[in-house]
Design a protein around this motif. Structure first.
Motif, short mmCIF file in Angstrom:
data_model
loop_
_atom_site.label_atom_id
_atom_site.label_comp_id
_atom_site.label_asym_id
_atom_site.label_seq_id
_atom_site.Cartn_x
_atom_site.Cartn_y
_atom_site.Cartn_z
N ASP A 1 0.83 -1.20 0.00
CA ASP A 1 0.00 0.00 0.00
C ASP A 1 0.86 1.25 0.00
O ASP A 1 0.53 2.25 -0.65
CB ASP A 1 -0.93 0.01 1.22
CG ASP A 1 -2.04 -1.03 1.11
OD1 ASP A 1 -2.28 -1.51 -0.02
OD2 ASP A 1 -2.65 -1.36 2.14
N MET B 1 -1.60 -3.98 -8.16
CA MET B 1 -1.99 -2.57 -8.05
C MET B 1 -1.51 -1.79 -9.28
O MET B 1 -2.22 -0.92 -9.79
CB MET B 1 -1.41 -1.98 -6.76
CG MET B 1 -1.97 -2.64 -5.50
SD MET B 1 -1.13 -2.13 -3.98
CE MET B 1 -1.87 -0.54 -3.70
N THR C 1 -3.77 -2.71 -12.27
CA THR C 1 -5.09 -2.08 -12.17
C THR C 1 -5.04 -0.62 -12.61
O THR C 1 -5.91 -0.16 -13.37
CB THR C 1 -5.61 -2.17 -10.72
OG1 THR C 1 -5.74 -3.55 -10.36
CG2 THR C 1 -6.95 -1.47 -10.59
#
Length: 601
Positions: free
Chosen positions: A327, A537, A540
């Protein structure tokens, strides 16, 4: 360490342009969080943002003495010796700062003063006697300095954003700039933006009413090496001890960056010995959810963690691991911070992890010693020892991971970029100094070493400077001391590989201060996350980009190839071949969207 900016204009009164000069200065706020200064004369404006490291109270800038005013970024490690010399010549000092030493050295010796400096620096001096500006950059290009000539003077700054903040300069990029940005050529002096240049490392630039002139004050030269292997190893150790001792000077907390490789471990061990009873602080980066799950690949045989901890225990350092999550690595905030720091497309998680590591270190230390550049100096990369890479008619690193990022570009753009890189390679070969009588093997390895010391190392130094200064951390690079670089560059390749391995001279010089595990370890590059969540991530985000017909990057990409790449299964290891092109395509989109440069023919 600081950020500097300036504006010289012989056709206008710059005392009326204070607002613009201040805006230019404030673009450097992250490089200098401690103070801001602005000095304006009718034809010159100098701005400074300060990161206070030496003489915190006294080293305020811009600094004036007699007819000269300076803005300075960096460190001059031999400033004590220079200060004593200048005092003997009648100079009386008001501060303890190296900035005043550099300024008074200019007053004593003029532009030739740079030849006496040992350090990493970029500075500008305005001389009211001649109405001339002197721009200077250190020999290896550790500290950045850009400039853009105007019809009546020049704009300059530590980073492109300082120049972009002035309405006289338009953000434009041409085909050559695109190729420079996307390849790994790192042409000396090229600033990517049209009309913008870098001061070439080891050069000064003088701006006067007559125009802009460039002078070389240092470059690699060929000298016969007469030391045998034991004497060479001893000399490397002697230089390293002196360099580390000099670079430990600081009035603020200092640490080392520790990866468990030979380079950073050597610096940490030598720093620990130099500090004596005071333990050296060290920091390492690691990634969440990977403990015990490391997968060896072609680049990385072993994880860093066990070696880091071996060194920390052996040296007795005050050590901390900085563990990063997916993250954090792929967060829009981190990626935007990296982009704004670079002013150019980023290098994926290799940039974001470095930025996040430095941000955490900055909470504890203001200065860090890094092992950057040892591979270029001592011959550490795998391709130094790969006969095919050595024999290739190209930059030796082009076939490795750094050359894999063009695969999703538009074919015409990709072909143009590849041709540009080949031209820059052949251009670089014409510069290489040779020792008369050297055999073909030694000549070729001298060329390989020269390419690394004048091209590749500058890409990595730029990256490290931007990521560190974006959080107000000063990173020092002892392996870039020009005395060490000159000595090892002229050492025969047979000496550099005397034990049949990479970085033989460095290993021999520091083996006695390191744990055996590190002495035996093979070269391992800067770590990258192996967690598949990071790649998911990235995929995407890129899917969203190619689905949006207004995305500015689409004309630069082979959209069909991007969609095909996104349909392929994810890779299984760290820097997998499929991931780097995806990261590069996304980084190019983010840069185009943020900076909106006008593409001109």
């Amino acid at each position: 360490m600081c950020g500097i900016v300036g504006w010289v204009d012989y056709d206008r009164d710059l005392t009326r342009e204070r607002a613009t000069a201040r805006e230019m200065t404030r673009t450097m706020a992250l490089r200098g969080p401690d103070d801001e200064g602005l000095w304006i004369d009718p034809h010159a404006a100098l701005g400074h943002r300060r990161l206070a490291v030496i003489d915190v109270e006294g080293g305020v800038q811009p600094m004036s003495e007699g007819p000269a005013t300076i803005v300075y970024s960096g460190e001059t490690y031999n400033f004590d010796e220079l200060r004593r010399d200048l005092e003997g010549r009648g100079h009386a000092f008001r501060t303890r700062s190296d900035t005043e030493v550099v300024l008074r050295a200019y007053l004593e010796w003029g532009a030739a003063a740079v030849e006496r400096f040992n350090g990493m620096y970029a500075f500008a001096v305005w001389d009211r006697r001649t109405e001339e500006l002197l721009l200077a950059r250190d020999r290896m290009g550790i500290k950045p300095l850009y400039y853009a000539p105007t019809p009546h003077g020049v704009l300059f700054g530590s980073e492109p954003k300082a120049i972009l903040a002035n309405p006289l300069f338009d953000a434009e990029i041409d085909d050559e700039g695109v190729s420079e940005m996307l390849t790994n050529a790192k042409t000396p002096g090229h600033g990517v933006f049209r009309g913008m240049y870098e001061v070439v490392p080891g050069h000064t630039v003088t701006v006067s009413r007559r125009g802009v002139s460039d002078r070389t004050y240092w470059e690699l030269s060929a000298r016969e090496h007469t030391d045998d292997v034991p004497a060479t190893v001893a000399r490397v150790r002697e230089l390293m001890e002196d360099i580390v001792r000099r670079q430990l000077i600081s009035d603020v907390p200092l640490c080392t960056l520790l990866s468990g490789g030979l380079d950073s471990s050597a610096l940490t061990a030598l720093a620990g010995r130099a500090l004596g009873a005071e333990p050296v602080r060290s920091f390492a980066v690691d990634f969440a959810d990977e403990t015990g799950g490391f997968v060896p690949d072609d680049l990385r045989e072993t994880p860093d963690g066990p070696y880091v901890h071996d060194v920390a225990k052996h040296v007795g350092s005050d050590h901390a691991d900085v563990v990063l999550s997916n993250d954090q690595l792929a967060s829009p905030a981190s990626m935007d911070s990296v982009l704004r720091a670079r002013d150019l497309p980023a290098m994926g998680d290799m940039d974001s992890s470095l930025y996040l590591l430095f941000a955490e270190i900055r909470r504890h230390s203001t200065v860090a010693l890094s092992g950057e550049s040892a591979d270029e100096v001592f011959g550490g990369y795998r391709w130094f020892h790969d006969p095919d890479a050595v024999a290739a008619d190209a930059f030796p690193w082009s076939g490795a991971m750094l050359g894999a990022g063009l695969g999703l570009l538009d074919r015409t753009l990709r072909d143009r970029a590849n041709a540009y890189e080949r031209e820059r390679y052949h251009e670089a070969l014409t510069e290489v100094p040779h020792v008369p009588g050297a055999d073909a093997r030694e000549r070729r390895m001298r060329e390989i070493c020269y390419l690394h010391l004048t091209r590749m190392v500058r890409m990595l130094l730029d990256r490290k400077d931007r990521m560190s200064m974006a959080v107000g951390l000063e990173v020092r690079v002892p392996f870039c001391d020009h005395r060490l670089v000159e000595y090892v560059f002229n050492t025969p390749w047979s000496h550099k590989t005397y034990d049949g391995r990479e970085k033989s001279l460095l290993r021999g010089a520091v083996a006695d201060v390191l744990p055996r595990s590190v002495v035996r370890r093979r070269k391992s590059p800067y770590p990258a996350t192996q967690n598949p969540g990071y790649e998911r991530m990235i995929r995407t985000r890129l899917e969203e980009v190619v689905a949006d017909s207004s995305s500015p990057v689409l004309p630069y990409l082979d959209v069909g190839a991007v969609r095909e790449a996104l349909r392929r299964p994810m890779g299984a290891a760290s820097l997998q071949p499929d991931r780097l092109p995806l990261e590069r395509a996304l980084a190019l989109h983010d840069w185009l969207a943020a900076y909106r440069p006008r593409h001109v023919a």
